[in-house]
Scaffold this active site. Sequence first.
Site, PDB file in Angstrom:
ATOM      1  CG  ASP A   3      -2.381  -0.644   0.887  1.00  0.00           C
ATOM      2  OD1 ASP A   3      -2.500  -0.754  -0.341  1.00  0.00           O
ATOM      3  OD2 ASP A   3      -2.738  -1.067   1.780  1.00  0.00           O
ATOM      4  CG  ASP A  60      -7.339  -4.597  -1.560  1.00  0.00           C
ATOM      5  OD1 ASP A  60      -7.517  -5.668  -1.880  1.00  0.00           O
ATOM      6  OD2 ASP A  60      -7.637  -4.003  -0.403  1.00  0.00           O
TER       7      ASP A  60
END
Length: 232
Positions: A3, A60
């Site tokens: 991320d 994601d």
Amino acid sequence: HHDVGFMFLLSLGADWRLTGDREALRQTLIAADVLAGRYNPAGFIRAWNGKGREGWAIVDCLMNLPLLYFAWGQTGDPRYLNIAKCHADTAIRYFLREDGSCNHIVIFDPYTGQMLDSPGGQGYEKGSSWSRGQAWALYGFTLSHLHTGEQRYLDAAQRVARYFIANIREDGLTDCDFRQPKGEERIDNIAAACSACGLLELNKLVGGEAGQAYLAAALRMLNAMASLSADW
């Protein structure tokens, strides 16, 4: 972890774009190197750390790829582009289902790239359809198309978009999982907000009746959140 794309492109990357701060650019490119370092040449960017998770990838991560596209644009180094495209192509092959829904997690053999399993992850159960994961795919594939111009990413984004739109609730809100049991009230407004961003981009890309349908769905969800979920 993967991320760093979310974290750095939207903070230091934005700082560079808005102010021209060279130190912000330098640190954003370091973050891109960190993300690129998580790439397994078997075809995917590793999601999480920890023994036993060497082959874990998640949908994601499509939203982290713009950091690599950014680094490619700034440096001209094709490695960033190739890593991003390889991961996106793997997502098309193994995350995107025939009906336009998506797996949240795919576990690969970290040595061969063979798909081993697709657990439910944050979905209701194995084989379910976590709406926020669908949003990551819808918006993520759209962003890959915007950065590369590759038609297959636009096609993938539209497959997910059609599926997502077909599963918006009558009141305009979004279930947490599109396959959750009937009568169980679980709402995920983040899924609606993120997918609305992707749909607005698709509207600009495709035009015509399809584009108008994407715009209408985005506005429908945004208006529903504003009227039913926001505590003004």
